[in-house]
Design a protein around this motif. Structure first.
Motif, PDB file in Angstrom:
ATOM      1  N   THR A 221      50.356 -24.189 -56.769  1.00  0.00           N
ATOM      2  CA  THR A 221      49.273 -24.785 -56.326  1.00  0.00           C
ATOM      3  C   THR A 221      48.066 -24.253 -57.527  1.00  0.00           C
ATOM      4  N   ALA A 222      48.081 -23.002 -57.757  1.00  0.00           N
ATOM      5  CA  ALA A 222      47.210 -22.275 -58.823  1.00  0.00           C
ATOM      6  C   ALA A 222      47.758 -22.866 -59.944  1.00  0.00           C
ATOM      7  N   ARG A 223      48.852 -23.040 -60.315  1.00  0.00           N
ATOM      8  CA  ARG A 223      49.447 -23.533 -61.822  1.00  0.00           C
ATOM      9  C   ARG A 223      48.902 -24.978 -61.662  1.00  0.00           C
ATOM     10  N   GLN A 410      33.773 -17.538 -54.390  1.00  0.00           N
ATOM     11  CA  GLN A 410      33.739 -16.243 -54.655  1.00  0.00           C
ATOM     12  C   GLN A 410      34.455 -15.459 -53.120  1.00  0.00           C
ATOM     13  N   ILE A 411      33.858 -15.895 -52.344  1.00  0.00           N
ATOM     14  CA  ILE A 411      34.237 -15.434 -50.843  1.00  0.00           C
ATOM     15  C   ILE A 411      35.582 -15.792 -50.532  1.00  0.00           C
ATOM     16  N   ALA A 412      35.992 -17.000 -50.779  1.00  0.00           N
ATOM     17  CA  ALA A 412      37.207 -17.584 -50.414  1.00  0.00           C
ATOM     18  C   ALA A 412      38.287 -16.903 -51.298  1.00  0.00           C
ATOM     19  N   LEU A 413      38.194 -16.602 -52.419  1.00  0.00           N
ATOM     20  CA  LEU A 413      38.981 -15.614 -53.220  1.00  0.00           C
ATOM     21  C   LEU A 413      39.019 -14.375 -52.678  1.00  0.00           C
ATOM     22  N   ASN A 414      38.296 -13.735 -52.408  1.00  0.00           N
ATOM     23  CA  ASN A 414      38.318 -12.462 -51.946  1.00  0.00           C
ATOM     24  C   ASN A 414      39.044 -12.322 -50.632  1.00  0.00           C
ATOM     25  N   GLU A 415      38.698 -13.123 -49.914  1.00  0.00           N
ATOM     26  CA  GLU A 415      39.387 -13.195 -48.332  1.00  0.00           C
ATOM     27  C   GLU A 415      41.011 -13.747 -48.707  1.00  0.00           C
ATOM     28  N   TYR A 423      46.124 -19.633 -50.117  1.00  0.00           N
ATOM     29  CA  TYR A 423      45.505 -20.007 -51.539  1.00  0.00           C
ATOM     30  C   TYR A 423      44.827 -21.447 -51.265  1.00  0.00           C
ATOM     31  N   THR A 424      45.277 -22.133 -50.546  1.00  0.00           N
ATOM     32  CA  THR A 424      44.835 -23.549 -50.567  1.00  0.00           C
ATOM     33  C   THR A 424      43.276 -23.702 -50.169  1.00  0.00           C
ATOM     34  N   THR A 425      43.084 -22.792 -49.182  1.00  0.00           N
ATOM     35  CA  THR A 425      41.404 -22.739 -48.842  1.00  0.00           C
ATOM     36  C   THR A 425      40.680 -22.055 -50.208  1.00  0.00           C
ATOM     37  N   ALA A 426      41.276 -21.320 -50.870  1.00  0.00           N
ATOM     38  CA  ALA A 426      40.796 -20.577 -51.926  1.00  0.00           C
ATOM     39  C   ALA A 426      40.529 -21.542 -53.116  1.00  0.00           C
ATOM     40  N   ALA A 427      41.612 -22.372 -53.264  1.00  0.00           N
ATOM     41  CA  ALA A 427      41.566 -23.616 -54.373  1.00  0.00           C
ATOM     42  C   ALA A 427      40.616 -24.409 -54.029  1.00  0.00           C
TER      43      ALA A 427
END
Length: 477
Positions: A221-223, A410-415, A423-427
């Motif tokens: 997902t990140a890639r 930023q909050i999602a990445l920290n979580e 990671y789907t939430t952060a993405a």
């Protein structure tokens, strides 16, 4: 001869002051509101803003490249050059029409040598010659020629206003293209920062994947998110190249001749003061075009009406004729003549009536075009004002969206790093941030474009007073 010259001069003075048939021109009234509908919600200009921009209006955007390129439009732009040539042609047509007010002067001369007699003893060679000046003049008794001059003048002024309109239009197009280019550069900067951030996110996810603390799907997902951003960044190069090519053509250069470096700053959004609607009648060149076309059509009615009246031509000749040629200029060989012709169409099966009716209909069409142009100009300004007012409100809201989306990403990445969300939430939060930033940039872009549009729709500082002898046409008839 002195008496003849005096008579001709007196006749010229009297007949040039003759009557003119057909209607005299008066600009029709148009309904113009006292203020724009959008004015109550429009932000008043600051005192430092002064009056509406005049002349080099583009300097209000504080872009050095725009200031450098805009003056080139009036010199090198081919659309402007075409309009300028048309104006020069229209001016020449005025000269042609005016020449018909005056007599045509000419000089003719001849010399002949001939042999007479049938036998050698009787043959003789004789010479003869003549030198003559002639004058021909059709006095403008009914004003047909003067109406033609009036029509040509108005047409030339319409052509001059067309030139101003073409120049303003191309200047606006250049400002639009440069704004699009600057926004494209800003979007490139934004996506480059996003690519850099996504690259760092991928590094973190890959490290966690190698440690076995995150599933392989998070790495994919990140890639995917990173490669997608890179693809969008590359695609912006297409639009940027096209904007540079468009700018080159607008300033009269070949597309490959102009290279514009990447810029990290956007043009300044100026505060635009707005006058009253009636100023558009003087400041918009397209309205001046329509008004002068209306005046030309009015004069054309007079030209058509003049066909009902008889035409006269006066002629005179003065010179010398002699056989033999020797002594041609002797006073005894002096000859002269005077003449006059008159013509009148008795019956033409309604041709002249049809021509007058057609001219009047063309004038009414020009009146409708003029009033329609005024209405459209009012609509243009109202659209610009409403767009700018609404976009200013939207920009305030969108700035809050960007702030919240940035904080949320930023909050999602920290979580995610803490292991409390996948990671789907952060993405998703990161994609939301990018979308919010691009929307804010798009709003800024549209505010700049609508400001340019407003300046153009208010005439860009042009004034109808710039038309040649616009206030003198009646006095010169």
């Amino acid at each position: 001869m002195k008496t003849l010259h005096t008579v001709l001069a007196t006749s010229l003075a009297v007949l040039l002051g003759g009557c003119m048939v057909g209607p005299d021109y008066h600009r029709p009234q148009v309904s113009v509101p006292t203020q724009y509908k959008e004015m109550p919600g429009w932000t008043a200009a600051t005192p430092e803003a002064g009056e509406a921009p005049k002349g080099e209006w583009w300097t209000t955007f504080n872009d050095p490249l725009l200031n450098q390129l805009e003056p080139m439009v009036s010199v090198s732009n081919q659309t402007v050059q075409q309009a300028y040539a048309n104006y020069q042609q229209a001016q020449a047509e005025v000269q042609v029409a005016r020449a018909s007010l005056f007599p045509t002067l000419g000089v003719t001369g001849s010399a002949t040598k001939q042999r007479t007699g049938s036998s050698s003893s009787q043959r003789a060679i004789s010479t003869s010659g003549s030198l003559e000046g002639n004058v021909s003049w059709a006095p403008d008794l009914w004003g047909k020629v003067r109406r033609s001059v009036e029509e040509s003048k108005a047409t030339a002024q319409a052509s001059q206003a067309t030139l101003a309109n073409a120049t303003l239009s191309e200047q606006v197009s250049l400002a639009d293209a440069l704004i699009e280019l600057r926004v494209s550069d800003a979007d490139i900067d934004l996506l480059q920062k996003t690519v850099d951030a996504y690259t760092e996110y991928l590094r973190v996810v890959e490290n966690q994947g190698a440690a076995g603390t995150t599933p392989p799907s998070d790495v994919l997902t990140a890639r995917t998110q990173l490669e997608s951003a890179k693809s969008s960044l590359i695609a912006l190069g297409i639009a940027r190249a096209q904007y540079v090519h468009a700018i080159a053509v607008l300033v009269g250069k070949n597309p490959e001749e102009l290279d514009i470096p990447h810029s990290t700053s956007l043009p300044t959004l100026p505060t635009m003061p707005v006058g009253v609607p009636s100023t558009l009648l003087q400041r918009r060149p397209d309205i001046a075009v329509a008004e002068r076309q209306m005046a030309a059509q009015n004069a054309a009615v007079g030209v058509a009406v003049a066909a009902y009246y008889p035409s006269f031509t006066l002629s005179a000749a003065d010179g010398f004729s002699q056989t033999p040629l020797a002594g041609l200029l002797h006073v005894a060989n002096h000859v002269w003549s005077l003449g006059a012709d008159a013509s009148e169409t008795v019956f033409d099966f309604g041709a002249r009536h049809g021509q007058v009716a057609a001219a009047k209909a063309a004038y009414e069409a020009a009146v409708a075009n003029y009033r329609g142009t005024v209405l459209t100009s009012l609509q243009n300004v109202e659209d610009d004002l409403s767009n700018l007012r609404i976009l200013a409100q939207q920009a305030d809201v969108q700035n809050a969206v960007v702030s919240n989306a940035t904080q949320g990403a930023q909050i999602a990445l920290n979580e995610y790093q803490a292991g409390t969300v996948d990671y789907t939430t952060a993405a998703t939060a990161q994609a939301t941030q990018l979308s919010a930033q691009q929307s804010a940039l798009s709003i800024t872009q549209q505010r700049l474009l609508d400001t340019v549009s407003l300046i153009g729709d208010m005439g860009g500082g042009w004034s109808a007073d710039e038309l040649n002898a616009s206030q003198k046409s009646t006095a010169e008839r």
